[in-house]
Design a protein around this motif. Sequence first.
Motif, mmCIF file in Angstrom:
data_model
loop_
_atom_site.group_PDB
_atom_site.id
_atom_site.type_symbol
_atom_site.label_atom_id
_atom_site.label_comp_id
_atom_site.label_asym_id
_atom_site.label_seq_id
_atom_site.Cartn_x
_atom_site.Cartn_y
_atom_site.Cartn_z
ATOM 1 N N ILE A 35 -13.863 -9.452 -10.364
ATOM 2 C CA ILE A 35 -13.475 -8.036 -10.375
ATOM 3 C C ILE A 35 -13.528 -7.527 -8.936
ATOM 4 O O ILE A 35 -14.567 -7.602 -8.281
ATOM 5 N N PRO A 36 -12.390 -7.038 -8.435
ATOM 6 C CA PRO A 36 -12.346 -6.660 -7.018
ATOM 7 C C PRO A 36 -12.858 -5.245 -6.770
ATOM 8 O O PRO A 36 -12.860 -4.398 -7.669
ATOM 9 N N SER A 37 -13.238 -5.011 -5.561
ATOM 10 C CA SER A 37 -13.618 -3.672 -5.141
ATOM 11 C C SER A 37 -13.239 -3.528 -3.676
ATOM 12 O O SER A 37 -13.637 -4.345 -2.850
ATOM 13 N N ILE A 38 -12.424 -2.529 -3.382
ATOM 14 C CA ILE A 38 -12.006 -2.309 -1.993
ATOM 15 C C ILE A 38 -12.356 -0.870 -1.627
ATOM 16 O O ILE A 38 -13.108 -0.214 -2.350
ATOM 17 N N GLY A 39 -11.879 -0.390 -0.526
ATOM 18 C CA GLY A 39 -12.060 1.015 -0.182
ATOM 19 C C GLY A 39 -13.273 1.293 0.680
ATOM 20 O O GLY A 39 -13.719 2.438 0.774
ATOM 21 N N PHE A 40 -13.815 0.274 1.346
ATOM 22 C CA PHE A 40 -14.990 0.499 2.187
ATOM 23 C C PHE A 40 -14.626 1.205 3.489
ATOM 24 O O PHE A 40 -15.469 1.855 4.092
ATOM 25 N N HIS A 42 -11.442 3.002 4.054
ATOM 26 C CA HIS A 42 -10.167 3.701 3.903
ATOM 27 C C HIS A 42 -10.056 4.815 4.946
ATOM 28 O O HIS A 42 -10.975 5.599 5.120
ATOM 29 N N GLY A 44 -7.077 6.952 5.486
ATOM 30 C CA GLY A 44 -6.200 8.089 5.219
ATOM 31 C C GLY A 44 -5.077 8.255 6.221
ATOM 32 O O GLY A 44 -4.634 9.375 6.500
ATOM 33 N N GLU A 46 -1.995 7.556 5.903
ATOM 34 C CA GLU A 46 -0.724 8.015 5.325
ATOM 35 C C GLU A 46 -0.627 9.546 5.361
ATOM 36 O O GLU A 46 0.432 10.097 5.607
ATOM 37 N N ARG A 321 3.286 0.094 1.059
ATOM 38 C CA ARG A 321 2.726 -0.871 0.094
ATOM 39 C C ARG A 321 2.603 -2.181 0.851
ATOM 40 O O ARG A 321 3.585 -2.837 1.154
ATOM 41 N N PHE A 325 -2.169 -5.711 -0.682
ATOM 42 C CA PHE A 325 -2.377 -4.887 -1.879
ATOM 43 C C PHE A 325 -1.663 -5.520 -3.067
ATOM 44 O O PHE A 325 -2.194 -5.557 -4.175
ATOM 45 N N ILE A 328 -3.556 -8.977 -4.303
ATOM 46 C CA ILE A 328 -4.911 -9.015 -4.870
ATOM 47 C C ILE A 328 -4.910 -9.515 -6.319
ATOM 48 O O ILE A 328 -5.721 -10.385 -6.678
ATOM 49 N N THR A 357 -4.575 -2.836 3.925
ATOM 50 C CA THR A 357 -4.793 -2.316 2.571
ATOM 51 C C THR A 357 -5.531 -0.982 2.608
ATOM 52 O O THR A 357 -5.301 -0.112 1.772
ATOM 53 N N ARG A 359 -5.194 1.461 4.595
ATOM 54 C CA ARG A 359 -4.457 2.273 5.559
ATOM 55 C C ARG A 359 -4.822 3.740 5.437
ATOM 56 O O ARG A 359 -5.291 4.186 4.452
#
Lengths: 359, 114
Positions: A35-40, A42, A44, A46, A321, A325, A328, A357, A359
């Motif tokens: 089970i993945p977990s990203i976002g450490f 991030h 912003g 965009e 995109r 991403f 995964i 990913t 971004r």
Amino acid sequence: MSTRSIVPFGPQHPVLPEPIHLDLVLEDEKVVEAIPSIGFVHRGLEILVQKREFTEYAYVAERICGICSYMHGMSYCDAVEHIMNVEIPDRAKYLRTIWSEMSRIHSHLLWLGLVADAFGFESLFMQSWRMREKILDMFEASTGGRVIFSVNQVGGVLKDMDSAMLNHFVAELGDVEKDLKVLSKTFLDDAAVNNRLRNVGFLTKQQAHDLSIVGPFMRASGIKRDIRQLGYNAYKDLEFEPITSEIGDSYARCDVRIREIFQSIDLIRQAVGKIPSGDIAAPIKGMPEGEHFTRVEQPRGEAIYYVKADGTKFIDRFRVRTPTFANIPGMLETLKGCQFADVPILVLTIDPCISCTER
Amino acid sequence: MTDGEIKVVTLDTLLVETMHFKEAGWRLMQICARSLKDNAGNEITYTFGDDLVMAHLRLIAEPDKKVPSVSHIYSSAFLYENEMHDLFGVEVEMMTLDFHGHLYRIKDAAPFKK
């Protein structure tokens, strides 16, 4: 009866230059689910498009990633050029193509070094990165930067390469090609490398399609698709075929990337032989208005850039995109059924770029 | 003008139209949300690919309306749907893997929402 346990993998791990976390569900030493977990990290980037003028944002887009930096900036400019109906000069298209292929070579050599380091083959790691230095030197000679080049602008490019420089690069790439032929024998034939890469991390052609994966990861499973076939930049004038493998394991991914380096060298040779003279940028008038999806083949695969603008100096929405991403879900599939000890190599074989990913 | 035809769908027709793409063998390329002004909700674009050809479905999700997940049709959709929840505050129903707002570890809820 096997023992079931959950082992956290990452975000800090010796094979991970960037943070991604996996909860690995194990039965003894066998992975049954991840089970993945990203976002450490991030950032912003965009949303920053709404606060920077559309011409300035090209420099922000380059900073999405330190490996694919050039292509991010180029693709953002391409998307904005589409909605502004700007046709960039042919020479600019060729220059963009040459820098794009140099980016692919340096990215794939970086990956070869990282994967060699991951399976403990330090001399192979050092040789890969020694070759990569030559590409970075070319970037520095032609743009002034080794990581962030800032040569793209909406309407074309900011710097030119004269014929002496281009011919020198072709000669340098000839040396890289010779060195890579030697190095690729070790990557593809050495028993120690084969033991770590062969018959692990299988992904079938059908799985690759169903999970919508992209790039060398997809082509190593037998899908013959490369976004450069769309003919953007100078690719419409260059001859190439997507490089594939029918095997679908970690070894196939390594094989595809090595052959893509040779292909990129060939594409640069073709581009240098055909590059027309002329301007390197076209004037732009007015403000961007409309929406467009641009696609490019980054080193890690298809990247999609969406822009939507409403006639002001700020873009309303910019979305990237990234290939990682999209890859995964495919990575999670390759982990199912593998041995715990193979997890670091399998994560690396998709060539993850978490910076893109996040971004 | 954009690359690929854009077909407008509603909350009621989204799943049926998505299923049509799946049955025709198209892949899911991406899902992109855009926040609309004056709290008018979000514009969500679903992009599908058949080799090099692209096509899109576009949904206007009004505020406080829940969007059905397409992750049962395309398993890779769960990442995009969690992303648009975390960044735009789009409520997505029945995701196959729901991070409950923790895909991205960000300080503010829905920072991309206008």
